[in-house]
Each structure stands twice: as structure tokens, then as C-alpha cells.
Enzyme design. Structure first.
Site, PDB file in Angstrom:
ATOM      1  N   ASP A 105       0.849  -1.192   0.000  1.00 40.60           N
ATOM      2  CA  ASP A 105       0.000   0.000   0.000  1.00 40.60           C
ATOM      3  C   ASP A 105       0.883   1.239   0.000  1.00 40.60           C
ATOM      4  OD1 ASP A 105      -1.901   2.107   0.891  1.00 40.60           O
ATOM      5  OD2 ASP A 105      -3.236   0.386   1.191  1.00 40.60           O
ATOM      6  N   LEU A 106       0.473   2.233  -0.778  1.00 35.27           N
ATOM      7  CA  LEU A 106       1.242   3.482  -0.839  1.00 35.27           C
ATOM      8  C   LEU A 106       1.298   4.189   0.512  1.00 35.27           C
ATOM      9  CD1 LEU A 106       0.092   5.215  -4.158  1.00 35.27           C
ATOM     10  CD2 LEU A 106       2.216   3.971  -3.727  1.00 35.27           C
TER      11      LEU A 106
ATOM     12  N   LEU B 269       1.954   3.724 -10.784  1.00 32.61           N
ATOM     13  CA  LEU B 269       0.664   4.143 -11.354  1.00 32.61           C
ATOM     14  C   LEU B 269      -0.406   4.298 -10.279  1.00 32.61           C
ATOM     15  CD1 LEU B 269       0.531   1.848 -14.522  1.00 32.61           C
ATOM     16  CD2 LEU B 269       1.808   3.945 -14.127  1.00 32.61           C
TER      17      LEU B 269
ATOM     18  N   SER C 243       0.577  14.070 -14.583  1.00 38.98           N
ATOM     19  CA  SER C 243      -0.700  14.313 -15.255  1.00 38.98           C
ATOM     20  C   SER C 243      -0.797  15.711 -15.861  1.00 38.98           C
ATOM     21  CB  SER C 243      -1.818  14.138 -14.221  1.00 38.98           C
ATOM     22  OG  SER C 243      -3.021  14.671 -14.697  1.00 38.98           O
TER      23      SER C 243
ATOM     24  N   GLU D   1      -3.304  17.354 -15.576  1.00 39.92           N
ATOM     25  CA  GLU D   1      -4.034  18.151 -14.573  1.00 39.92           C
ATOM     26  C   GLU D   1      -3.102  19.146 -13.883  1.00 39.92           C
ATOM     27  OE1 GLU D   1      -7.302  18.367 -12.792  1.00 39.92           O
ATOM     28  OE2 GLU D   1      -7.782  17.909 -14.865  1.00 39.92           O
TER      29      GLU D   1
ATOM     30  N   TYR E 154      -6.149  17.068  -6.393  1.00 37.52           N
ATOM     31  CA  TYR E 154      -5.475  16.018  -7.179  1.00 37.52           C
ATOM     32  C   TYR E 154      -4.327  16.622  -7.991  1.00 37.52           C
ATOM     33  CZ  TYR E 154      -4.658  12.810 -11.089  1.00 37.52           C
ATOM     34  OH  TYR E 154      -4.057  12.006 -12.041  1.00 37.52           O
TER      35      TYR E 154
ATOM     36  N   HIS F 252      -6.247   9.690 -21.072  1.00 37.51           N
ATOM     37  CA  HIS F 252      -6.272   8.532 -21.974  1.00 37.51           C
ATOM     38  C   HIS F 252      -7.321   7.553 -21.476  1.00 37.51           C
ATOM     39  CE1 HIS F 252      -2.913   8.383 -19.140  1.00 37.51           C
ATOM     40  NE2 HIS F 252      -3.231   7.107 -18.964  1.00 37.51           N
TER      41      HIS F 252
ATOM     42  N   ARG G 195     -11.564   1.906 -18.724  1.00 39.53           N
ATOM     43  CA  ARG G 195     -11.611   3.123 -17.931  1.00 39.53           C
ATOM     44  C   ARG G 195     -12.675   3.015 -16.834  1.00 39.53           C
ATOM     45  NH1 ARG G 195      -9.013   7.706 -16.203  1.00 39.53           N
ATOM     46  NH2 ARG G 195      -9.270   9.452 -17.618  1.00 39.53           N
TER      47      ARG G 195
HETATM   48  P1  NAP Z   1      -7.118   4.136 -11.897  1.00 42.81           P
HETATM   49  O1  NAP Z   1      -7.827   3.273 -12.890  1.00 42.81           O
HETATM   50  O2  NAP Z   1      -7.913   4.969 -10.959  1.00 42.81           O
HETATM   51  O3  NAP Z   1      -6.163   3.165 -11.032  1.00 42.81           O
HETATM   52  C1  NAP Z   1      -5.555   3.598  -9.861  1.00 42.81           C
HETATM   53  C2  NAP Z   1      -4.848   2.429  -9.208  1.00 42.81           C
HETATM   54  O4  NAP Z   1      -4.224   2.862  -7.988  1.00 42.81           O
HETATM   55  C3  NAP Z   1      -5.772   1.255  -8.830  1.00 42.81           C
HETATM   56  O5  NAP Z   1      -5.123   0.051  -9.124  1.00 42.81           O
HETATM   57  C4  NAP Z   1      -5.899   1.417  -7.316  1.00 42.81           C
HETATM   58  O6  NAP Z   1      -6.160   0.218  -6.629  1.00 42.81           O
HETATM   59  C5  NAP Z   1      -4.493   1.899  -6.984  1.00 42.81           C
HETATM   60  N1  NAP Z   1      -4.395   2.515  -5.657  1.00 42.81           N
HETATM   61  C6  NAP Z   1      -5.096   3.583  -5.190  1.00 42.81           C
HETATM   62  N2  NAP Z   1      -4.704   3.862  -3.948  1.00 42.81           N
HETATM   63  C7  NAP Z   1      -3.741   2.974  -3.613  1.00 42.81           C
HETATM   64  C8  NAP Z   1      -2.951   2.742  -2.450  1.00 42.81           C
HETATM   65  N3  NAP Z   1      -3.086   3.495  -1.346  1.00 42.81           N
HETATM   66  N4  NAP Z   1      -2.035   1.748  -2.463  1.00 42.81           N
HETATM   67  C9  NAP Z   1      -1.906   0.980  -3.550  1.00 42.81           C
HETATM   68  N5  NAP Z   1      -2.623   1.121  -4.670  1.00 42.81           N
HETATM   69  C10 NAP Z   1      -3.543   2.105  -4.692  1.00 42.81           C
HETATM   70  O7  NAP Z   1      -6.106   5.115 -12.623  1.00 42.81           O
HETATM   71  P2  NAP Z   1      -5.523   5.061 -14.132  1.00 42.81           P
HETATM   72  O8  NAP Z   1      -6.439   5.797 -15.029  1.00 42.81           O
HETATM   73  O9  NAP Z   1      -5.111   3.675 -14.445  1.00 42.81           O
HETATM   74  O10 NAP Z   1      -4.237   6.000 -13.967  1.00 42.81           O
HETATM   75  C11 NAP Z   1      -2.988   5.451 -13.560  1.00 42.81           C
HETATM   76  C12 NAP Z   1      -2.119   6.568 -13.003  1.00 42.81           C
HETATM   77  O11 NAP Z   1      -1.908   7.549 -14.002  1.00 42.81           O
HETATM   78  C13 NAP Z   1      -2.705   7.316 -11.811  1.00 42.81           C
HETATM   79  O12 NAP Z   1      -1.650   7.709 -10.983  1.00 42.81           O
HETATM   80  C14 NAP Z   1      -3.358   8.538 -12.438  1.00 42.81           C
HETATM   81  O13 NAP Z   1      -3.448   9.594 -11.500  1.00 42.81           O
HETATM   82  C15 NAP Z   1      -2.354   8.826 -13.540  1.00 42.81           C
HETATM   83  N6  NAP Z   1      -2.870   9.512 -14.733  1.00 42.81           N
HETATM   84  C16 NAP Z   1      -3.949   8.996 -15.383  1.00 42.81           C
HETATM   85  C17 NAP Z   1      -4.397   9.613 -16.555  1.00 42.81           C
HETATM   86  C18 NAP Z   1      -5.573   9.066 -17.323  1.00 42.81           C
HETATM   87  O14 NAP Z   1      -6.091   9.789 -18.176  1.00 42.81           O
HETATM   88  N7  NAP Z   1      -5.982   7.829 -17.083  1.00 42.81           N
HETATM   89  C19 NAP Z   1      -3.714  10.733 -17.045  1.00 42.81           C
HETATM   90  C20 NAP Z   1      -2.604  11.213 -16.358  1.00 42.81           C
HETATM   91  C21 NAP Z   1      -2.182  10.577 -15.206  1.00 42.81           C
HETATM   92  P3  NAP Z   1      -7.670  -0.279  -6.343  1.00 42.81           P
HETATM   93  O15 NAP Z   1      -8.058  -1.087  -7.555  1.00 42.81           O
HETATM   94  O16 NAP Z   1      -7.509  -1.102  -5.110  1.00 42.81           O
HETATM   95  O17 NAP Z   1      -8.537   0.932  -6.156  1.00 42.81           O
HETATM   96  N1  GDD Z   2     -16.283  12.697 -14.407  1.00 39.70           N
HETATM   97  C1  GDD Z   2     -17.169  13.525 -14.983  1.00 39.70           C
HETATM   98  N2  GDD Z   2     -18.508  13.272 -14.865  1.00 39.70           N
HETATM   99  N3  GDD Z   2     -16.713  14.592 -15.669  1.00 39.70           N
HETATM  100  C2  GDD Z   2     -17.614  15.397 -16.257  1.00 39.70           C
HETATM  101  C3  GDD Z   2     -19.000  15.179 -16.177  1.00 39.70           C
HETATM  102  C4  GDD Z   2     -19.469  14.058 -15.435  1.00 39.70           C
HETATM  103  O1  GDD Z   2     -20.658  13.803 -15.308  1.00 39.70           O
HETATM  104  N4  GDD Z   2     -19.620  16.153 -16.893  1.00 39.70           N
HETATM  105  C5  GDD Z   2     -18.677  16.947 -17.389  1.00 39.70           C
HETATM  106  N5  GDD Z   2     -17.453  16.506 -17.010  1.00 39.70           N
HETATM  107  C6  GDD Z   2     -16.179  17.141 -17.328  1.00 39.70           C
HETATM  108  C7  GDD Z   2     -15.332  17.447 -16.096  1.00 39.70           C
HETATM  109  O2  GDD Z   2     -15.813  18.643 -15.451  1.00 39.70           O
HETATM  110  C8  GDD Z   2     -13.961  17.597 -16.721  1.00 39.70           C
HETATM  111  O3  GDD Z   2     -13.782  18.910 -17.206  1.00 39.70           O
HETATM  112  C9  GDD Z   2     -14.006  16.638 -17.924  1.00 39.70           C
HETATM  113  O4  GDD Z   2     -15.373  16.265 -18.084  1.00 39.70           O
HETATM  114  C10 GDD Z   2     -13.152  15.383 -17.758  1.00 39.70           C
HETATM  115  O5  GDD Z   2     -13.444  14.788 -16.515  1.00 39.70           O
HETATM  116  P1  GDD Z   2     -12.898  13.322 -16.125  1.00 39.70           P
HETATM  117  O6  GDD Z   2     -13.230  12.345 -17.191  1.00 39.70           O
HETATM  118  O7  GDD Z   2     -13.385  13.044 -14.742  1.00 39.70           O
HETATM  119  O8  GDD Z   2     -11.314  13.478 -16.184  1.00 39.70           O
HETATM  120  P2  GDD Z   2     -10.327  14.617 -15.645  1.00 39.70           P
HETATM  121  O9  GDD Z   2      -9.843  15.368 -16.838  1.00 39.70           O
HETATM  122  O10 GDD Z   2     -10.899  15.385 -14.533  1.00 39.70           O
HETATM  123  O11 GDD Z   2      -9.138  13.751 -15.026  1.00 39.70           O
HETATM  124  C11 GDD Z   2      -8.628  12.606 -15.718  1.00 39.70           C
HETATM  125  O12 GDD Z   2      -7.562  12.992 -16.548  1.00 39.70           O
HETATM  126  C12 GDD Z   2      -6.408  13.484 -15.866  1.00 39.70           C
HETATM  127  C13 GDD Z   2      -5.377  13.873 -16.931  1.00 39.70           C
HETATM  128  O13 GDD Z   2      -5.649  15.170 -17.400  1.00 39.70           O
HETATM  129  C14 GDD Z   2      -8.194  11.586 -14.660  1.00 39.70           C
HETATM  130  O14 GDD Z   2      -7.868  10.379 -15.300  1.00 39.70           O
HETATM  131  C15 GDD Z   2      -6.978  12.051 -13.903  1.00 39.70           C
HETATM  132  O15 GDD Z   2      -6.507  11.003 -13.056  1.00 39.70           O
HETATM  133  C16 GDD Z   2      -5.895  12.395 -14.938  1.00 39.70           C
HETATM  134  O16 GDD Z   2      -4.714  12.815 -14.295  1.00 39.70           O
END
Ligand code: NAP
Ligand code: GDD
Length: 344
Positions: free
Chosen positions: A56-57, A78, A123, A125, A147, A177, A182
Site C-alpha cells: 500500500d502506498l 501508477l 498528469s 491536470e 489532485y 487517456h 476506464r
Molecule cells: P485508476 O484506474 O484509478 O487506477 C488507480 C490504481 O491505484 C488502482 O489500481 C488502485 O487500486 C491503486 N491505488 C489507489 N490507492 C492505492 C494505495 N493506497 N495503495 C496501492 N494502490 C492504490 O487510474 P488510471 O487511469 O489507471 O491512472 C494510472 C495513473 O496515471 C494514476 O496515478 C493517475 O493519476 C495517472 N494519470 C492517469 C491519466 C488518465 O487519463 N488515465 C492521465 C494522467 C495521469 P484499487 O483497484 O484497489 O482501487
Molecule cells: N467525471 C465527470 N462526470 N466529468 C464530467 C462530467 C461528469 O458527469 N460532466 C462533465 N465533465 C467534465 C469534467 O468537469 C472535466 O472537465 C471533464 O469532463 C473530464 O473529466 P474526467 O473524465 O473526470 O477526467 P479529468 O480530466 O478530470 O481527469 C482525468 O484525466 C487526468 C489527466 O488530465 C483523470 O484520469 C486524472 O486522473 C488524470 O490525471
């Protein structure tokens, strides 16, 4: 055979990365935290090929113990609390996981084996209220959520361990992505899943927040390739990974409903519940450096991404036991469709 540790292996990216590493011949150790029920859905197709380690982190000793036991050459961090709205309601916990968690992994590396190569999942973000369009490695950060703030910490602590202890630490600044794997609370999958349910007569509305926000959406299978490439370089460096295209949430909605011949205006309702205290209005990345130094480029465009997610949702809703296909199959089913009408 190289050994890689993937934290967050049960998440979207963890499952794709583990798959990619197995295909590259790695021994893959997936770190999972203890939960009362197993959540390996995204790993089902590779579960017997990877080794699971409990950690765990939040727990420094568990991280040290895993590195001592498995002796990986590469660590991909990740794991995080990755959902932006939750970071507003649980800002302290988000800081513990998403910010301090990075330090704990880096400390474990420094103590056990500083030669380990480290990837930090940073990210877009972090760019938040953007200072420059498009955003690149040199663009100043202005995060707009707990975040985003935590990710800025994770980015700089990675740079700091690189400069202080000569650790091969890289920060991949990845733009959004997406994929069929997702989480359902993220807007893309919330939309495609609802569209599939509406098409199948299982739902009749979709409630969303801000439709104006713009994101640079790519395909997760492409993005994990960039993570791996970053750790194969001669020297550690930071990279933006993005498609260079931006679309609004409304454009995503239009594309998704249009694909299954539905009029989105009949189904989409705006709900203030889904608005955020502070919004990131526009993200669009410039991945020129990754193209030049890593030879990386995306293979799935916006339209193909929307379509492959809907295809997968339709299939899963009709046959819940189907599970997720491997990357190659996922891409194959959408390849070619992006050119033609390719209706389901
Ligand atoms: P995700 O689907 O939410 O997966 C997050 C993972 O972290 C899950 O396996 C979760 O485990 C694990 N986790 C959370 N808290 C933990 C803890 N305390 N100890 C150990 N494991 C823990 O996220 P993702 O979309 O795959 O993204 C992967 C990484 O890239 C994240 O760091 C995210 O912030 C970053 N990121 C994502 C995006 C994107 O668009 N997807 C973009 C930029 C950066 P559980 O299954 O137990 O919850
Ligand atoms: N989740 C969500 N739900 N977002 C919504 C909704 C809704 O019903 N309606 C509008 N949105 C808008 C949010 O306000 C945001 O501007 C956009 O959709 C994208 O939201 P998310 O898909 O929740 O992603 P995110 O951009 O906030 O964050 C994701 O991308 C980041 C990289 O830029 C996550 O994966 C982060 O972990 C990641 O770092």
C-alpha cells in the site's frame, strides 16, 4: 529476463502496462492493496501470468519489503487516488496517496536499490488553468484541484530524487487517456456506457456536468507504450504524452450518440451535481519531444476511440462474462472503422 513492479496494477493503465510488459518478456509483479473483495476484473486475461504482491502506498515498510523480495529493475508508480472530484471531498487522503505515496516509493528505491528505474505517472491536470497553449514540458503548472496539486508534488519529488540521489526517475506528463477499461465515473466511459445502455433500452437519460470543458483524449494502450519507452532511454527525462487534438465534452457526446444513430439532446441532462469547485477548461498537449526522442506517436484517433469504447460497452452489456479483450484485439476491431461509417 527483466523484472518490473507495477503499482496500481488493478487500474486502467496498470492492466495495459502489465500486458505490454508481459509481451516484452518481463516478469511482472503487480502491487495490490488489501481489499475485502477481489477487484482483478481488468487483469482477468493475464492474471495467471503476473505475480501479485500485497502493498500500500500508505505503508512504507510494505514498499521496502516488496522491493527486497522481488528485486525489480523497473518500478512503474501508477497507483493514486486518480478521480478529480474525490480529491475535493477527500483532499488529505488524496495528498497521502497521490503526493506522499510517491516519496514513499522513491524512499524504498533509495534504501533498497538506487539503480532501479522509476516511472512516475504525472498528469496534464498539473497544467490546470493553462499558462500556454498547447502545453509542453516547459509550460508552468497551475493545478486546479487537490489532485492536480498532489501530482505537482509527485512530479517535483521525482525530479528531486533524480537530482539529489542520481536515481533514474522519469515523470510522464500524460494527457487524458481512455479505453473500455476506464473507470465508469470518468466522463468518457460514463458517456459511452450510457449510450450503449440507452441503445439497448436499459436506460433513458445521461446526467452530466460541464459540457464545455475540453480535453486531449487518447487511447490508454498507446500511452502505456510511452511509459515503457521512457524507462528504456540512456538518461532520465520528462515527457508530455498527448495527441495534440482537443475536443469538448459535448463533442464527445455528439460523436458517441451519433455513432449509434441517436439524438443526444433527447437524453442528456445537465446536472449541477457534476460541476467542480474549480474547473480545468482546456487541455491540449504538444508531444513533439516524445516523438523526437522516444519515437512515440498515438495510433488511435478521437473518433476511433469513441467507437471502440462503445463497441466494447455494447458487447459487455450483452455478454457480461465476455471480459476485456487483449490490446491487439481491441485495436483490431476498431482499425479500419475510423475511415468508414463502421456503424455497430
Ligand atoms: P485508476 O484506474 O484509478 O487506477 C488507480 C490504481 O491505484 C488502482 O489500481 C488502485 O487500486 C491503486 N491505488 C489507489 N490507492 C492505492 C494505495 N493506497 N495503495 C496501492 N494502490 C492504490 O487510474 P488510471 O487511469 O489507471 O491512472 C494510472 C495513473 O496515471 C494514476 O496515478 C493517475 O493519476 C495517472 N494519470 C492517469 C491519466 C488518465 O487519463 N488515465 C492521465 C494522467 C495521469 P484499487 O483497484 O484497489 O482501487
Ligand atoms: N467525471 C465527470 N462526470 N466529468 C464530467 C462530467 C461528469 O458527469 N460532466 C462533465 N465533465 C467534465 C469534467 O468537469 C472535466 O472537465 C471533464 O469532463 C473530464 O473529466 P474526467 O473524465 O473526470 O477526467 P479529468 O480530466 O478530470 O481527469 C482525468 O484525466 C487526468 C489527466 O488530465 C483523470 O484520469 C486524472 O486522473 C488524470 O490525471
Amino acid at each position: 529476463m527483466k523484472t518490473a513492479l507495477v503499482t496500481g496494477v488493478t487500474g486502467q493503465d496498470g492492466s495495459y502496462l502489465a500486458e505490454l510488459l508481459l509481451n516484452q518478456g518481463y516478469r511482472v509483479i503487480g502491487m495490490v492493496r488489501r481489499t475485502s473483495s477481489i477487484n482483478y476484473d481488468r487483469l482477468r486475461h493475464i492474471q495467471d501470468k503476473i505475480e501479485i504482491a500485497q502493498g500500500d502506498l500508505l505503508d512504507q515498510m510494505s514498499l521496502i519489503g516488496i522491493l527486497q523480495e522481488y528485486r525489480p529493475q523497473e518500478v512503474y508508480n501508477l497507483a493514486a487516488q486518480s478521480f478529480v472530484p474525490t480529491s475535493f471531498t477527500q483532499p488529505v487522503l488524496t495528498g497521502e496517496y497521490t503526493a506522499l505515496g510517491v516519496t514513499r516509493v522513491l524512499e524504498a528505491i533509495r534504501i533498497v536499490d538506487p539503480a532501479i528505474r522509476f516511472y512516475q505517472a504525472s498528469s496534464s491536470e498539473m497544467f490546470g488553468k493553462v499558462m500556454e497553449v498547447p502545453q509542453r514540458e516547459t509550460t508552468h503548472f497551475y493545478p486546479r484541484s487537490p489532485y492536480g496539486v498532489a501530482k505537482v508534488y509527485g512530479h517535483w519529488i521525482t525530479v528531486n530524487y533524480r537530482e539529489s540521489y542520481n536515481i533514474f526517475g522519469v515523470s510522464g506528463i500524460l494527457f487524458n487517456h481512455e479505453s473500455p477499461r476506464r473507470g465508469l465515473e470518468f466522463v468518457t466511459h460514463k458517456i459511452t456506457h450510457a449510450v450503449a445502455r440507452i441503445k439497448l433500452g436499459l436506460a433513458d437519460e445521461l446526467r452530466l456536468g460541464n459540457l464545455e470543458a475540453r480535453r486531449d483524449w487518447g487511447y490508454a494502450g498507446d500511452y502505456v507504450r510511452a511509459m515503457w519507452l521512457m524507462l528504456q532511454q540512456d538518461a532520465p527525462d520528462d515527457f508530455v504524452i498527448a495527441t495534440g487534438e482537443t475536443h469538448s465534452v459535448q463533442q464527445f457526446v455528439e460523436e458517441a450518440f451519433g455513432y449509434v444513430d441517436l439524438d443526444w439532446r433527447q437524453y442528456v441532462k445537465q446536472d449541477p451535481k457534476f460541476y467542480r469547485p474549480a474547473e480545468v477548461d482546456l487541455l491540449v498537449g504538444d508531444a513533439t519531444k516524445a516523438g523526437r526522442k522516444l519515437g512515440w506517436e498515438p495510433t488511435v484517433d478521437f473518433r476511433a476511440l469513441v467507437r471502440l469504447m462503445i463497441d466494447a460497452d455494447l458487447k459487455l452489456l450483452q455478454n457480461p462474462n465476455h471480459g476485456y479483450p487483449p490490446i491487439a484485439e481491441e485495436i483490431k476491431t476498431q482499425a479500419g472503422k475510423s475511415q468508414g461509417t463502421g456503424k455497430p
